[in-house]
Scaffold this active site. Sequence first.
Site, PDB file in Angstrom:
ATOM      1  CG  ASP A   1      -2.042  -0.485   5.275  1.00  0.00           C
ATOM      2  OD1 ASP A   1      -2.797  -0.472   4.296  1.00  0.00           O
ATOM      3  OD2 ASP A   1      -1.224   0.422   5.530  1.00  0.00           O
TER       4      ASP A   1
ATOM      5  CG  ASP B   1      -0.310   0.903   2.326  1.00  0.00           C
ATOM      6  OD1 ASP B   1       0.810   0.586   2.752  1.00  0.00           O
ATOM      7  OD2 ASP B   1      -0.939   1.889   2.722  1.00  0.00           O
TER       8      ASP B   1
ATOM      9  CG  ASP C   1       2.143   3.289   6.199  1.00  0.00           C
ATOM     10  OD1 ASP C   1       0.961   3.020   5.883  1.00  0.00           O
ATOM     11  OD2 ASP C   1       2.770   4.245   5.720  1.00  0.00           O
TER      12      ASP C   1
END
Length: 1032
Positions: free
Chosen positions: A707, A384, A703
């Site tokens: 997520d 991501d 992070d």
Amino acid sequence: MGKGGQNYGRSENLDSGKEPKGDFYAAWSKDTRECEEKYQVSREYGLSGDDVEKRRQIYGLNELEKHEGPSIFRLILDQFNDTLVRILLVAAVVSFVLAWYDGEEGGEMEITAFVEPLVIFLILIVNAIVGVWQENNAEKALDALKEIQSEHATVIREGRKISNLPAKELVPGDIVELRVGDKVPADMRLLSLISSTLRVEQGSLTGESEAVSKNTKAVAEDVDIQGKKCMLFAGTTVVNGNCICLVTQTGMNTEIGKVHSQIHEAAQSEDDTPLKKKLNEFGEVLTAIIGVICTLVWLINVKYFLSWEYVDGWPRNFKFSFEKCTYYFEIAVALAVAAIPEGLPAVITTCLALGTRKMAAKNALVRRLPSVETLGCTTVICSDKTGTLTTNQMAVAKLVAMGSEANNWPVGQLDPNLQMIAKIAAICNDADVEKAGQDKSGHYVANGMPTEAALKVLVEKMGLPNELSSGPSSGYDGVLTCSYTWNKIEQRIATLEFDRDRKSMGVIVNSSTGKNSLLGAVETLLERSSFVQLRDGSITKLDQSLRKVILESLHEMSTNALRVLGFAYKDDLPEFATYNGDEDHPAHELLLNPANYSSIESNLVFVGLAGLRNSRIRVMVITGDNKNTAEAICRDIGVFGRHENISSRSLTGKEFMELSSRDKETHLNQSGGLLFSRAEPRHKQDIVRLLKDSGEVVAMTGDGVNDAPALKLADIGIAMGIAGTEVAKEASDMVLADDNFSTIVAAVGEGRSIYNNMKAFIRYMISSNIGEVASIFLTAALGIPEGLIPVQLLWVNLVTDGPPATALGFNPPDKDIMKKPPRRSDDSLISPWILFRYLVIGSYVGIATVGIFIIWYTRSSFLGIDLSGDGHSLVTYSQLANWGQCQTWQNFTASPFTAGNQVITFDNPCDYFQTGKIKAMTLSLSVLVAIEMFNSLNALSEDGSLLSMPPWVNPWLLLAMAVSFGLHFLILYVPFLAQIFGIVPLSLNEWLLVLAVAFPVILIDEVLKFVGRCTSGIRTSSARRSSKTKAE
């Protein structure tokens, strides 16, 4: 405030009190006044005390649920939900019962009998403690999630502003004031701005890279979470402005509450690692094998404890010997102990722990040991954090030169055509490669475009022509010596930047030749080329036949999933003849307008083309950023080509979820990189789940809070160490200390190396166990006295085999480890050929251990080695095989014999086959230990001979063999330990016999390896056919 406002705030019901907990209401799509009417509140007055109480009963407190994890007792029981552990447990219980039974009769062997069950119980207890500790850490991500919630809020109730109200007391309908720096305590609809603007940092929840401006305007009901500009979400932070908001969702109904539920759900569905699955499958096969062998042993020996007479054709007068029955039951237990590699869990843990230290040196901090092995078979990396994707590691897989044999040329002897390719690849290139770490001792790191970095590496592999070998690179201390030399000879004075129309990059160099070098897409360079440079450096016209040959090479490489780049140059540049980079030069004006580049780059001389391949790990970017931003980043970092059409590879999370199941599968199965933008947490989870269902081994990087569910669900979750939230770190299996994507690639290489080494020692230990089973089976089948007792087998499996198996974990990695495709997650630990090899080796171990036992009883010398020095009596093989009938033999005597300083004597001659077998047992155990030490040398390579891979390539293995032999000497020559293990010291002649019988195992495996090398092609093609059939 008027009376009407007061009554409005004190309304007795909320939609007649029938609104269920968590009822859906799209507040973001409604006007602010509509929202106030829905929640029956005014922004000036707030809720009344009665309203607050009623709503709290409906919605509960504004806090995340505390999921009760499994009890300690449940966790302990779960540790025994493993086939190998269950076999061990049964073996330990039976051993303990038999030891208790024997103990009632007393005797010297009582302590020996209890050592075995106690050691097995100790192994099981340690295994259970480690397992419970690991699972207790699994829910820490949920605790970290609670820490990011706001603790206090400023609320308007009954017309009064209440500061520092505990945030957990908020209910839907509360009016909350937020200021700069405040954490948002619940999901809220923005009612009005006190300041002119309001910006909120919500990247940890939505994945957006910048703070988001908020306003009061309603948006469409079906908009994604990033598009809800009038909503503020729990756990996010106000970075600019003040506002008044209406609480719409609390507790588990907030967006962060949904993340909490998803983390919990993902934690419940965590799968075993690929290796654990393989070991479980092996355990199930082992159970079946043990069952069959134990049954065979009992059937073979039933005549010794159960006999009968036939009367009138029917069996009568049954005689049953409980003592003999117990004896053969003990043999069955010994079989179970022999078949299970008890030391395997400890060796695997040690190897993984060593792997974590190596990875830590490369900035990858492993939080869960099994993740080390999972990395090795990672097939898809979902990221991501686009900012961390600094390299998608690539390498040149094929080079096509004009008339050159480009796959093989003598060092330093580059023909003019190859020299030109090297020169263009070095100069028309902005990438750099360097050693990581302060002392420049780490792994190689590429800076710049992955394709250009791969070309720089190609230049180094090609080397320099002999006339330049000792040229201008002196004094340069970097790793790109050849590129440095070419750049010194031909100095770049101008760059024609890449653009999507030309699909190429060019440079103008200042040299004796004055060539203009170009690097770009093959088709567009061919269109602008009029000539071709041949092997000898001569130039010829580019006709249709040459063009066709070049395009065929392009098509061949493209169909093999290679990214293809072309090389070309131009000699004649009259307008730049005197140009030296001076801005006042007339030619400089031409460079300021990119529209002129095509005319400069015309009538080119085509030189060659290169095909590049990545490390065969697919990269998917799943981000909360908007589509245009994400696509631009992905082009910059090499996930997509600069000119690549990505309409079929780039979707928003919402667009992907609207596809049919079949279309989703087709989309995910595309080769190359994919991009999912505007993705919400549930989208990330669904993508990871679909990839896992299709057989991929998924690594997920992230992070933010958003997520965490996907990190938890992925086969290996990787969090960012610098920018990552605590929630993401706690949900992950590995943390990147430097937030750099190239660290993942280095860690994957380490994971592959570790897996290969683990495969080596697992095979070694299993082959050793096959030998032990063969030994006990032969003993039972031949009817001779027991040659190896369970406590001795346990010592060999746990202690003697341990050091060599661990040392095999230090085998050096293959040089091409990252050029190979990831192994399949269902890749077999032991192929049919390897199994056959170890069955042959195991059979020899059985024959050798039983054979030396028989030799001591029946022969006075063997292979010229005298065995009569201890004075023991010799018997015939027939007597040895029927030792149970000793009491019926006439005039049978057994002489005392020496063993070290001891003299073994017998009150009853028949004890010669029980207490008298102590020397023969010692010989059997010593042969077993020696064979397994030699067998560890065989395990250095799967098919490589010891002549090509000598023992000193892994000095740790030689040290481990010395340690294992030392431990064996310890139990032989320390009287107390010798008594526990039922063995005695050996003489020099007896040791010579042991080595003579053990050494042939190396010769046998060398022959099998030779056959393996000769037939590897046939077996590989057969495996591919069966794999293809299975896939279909």
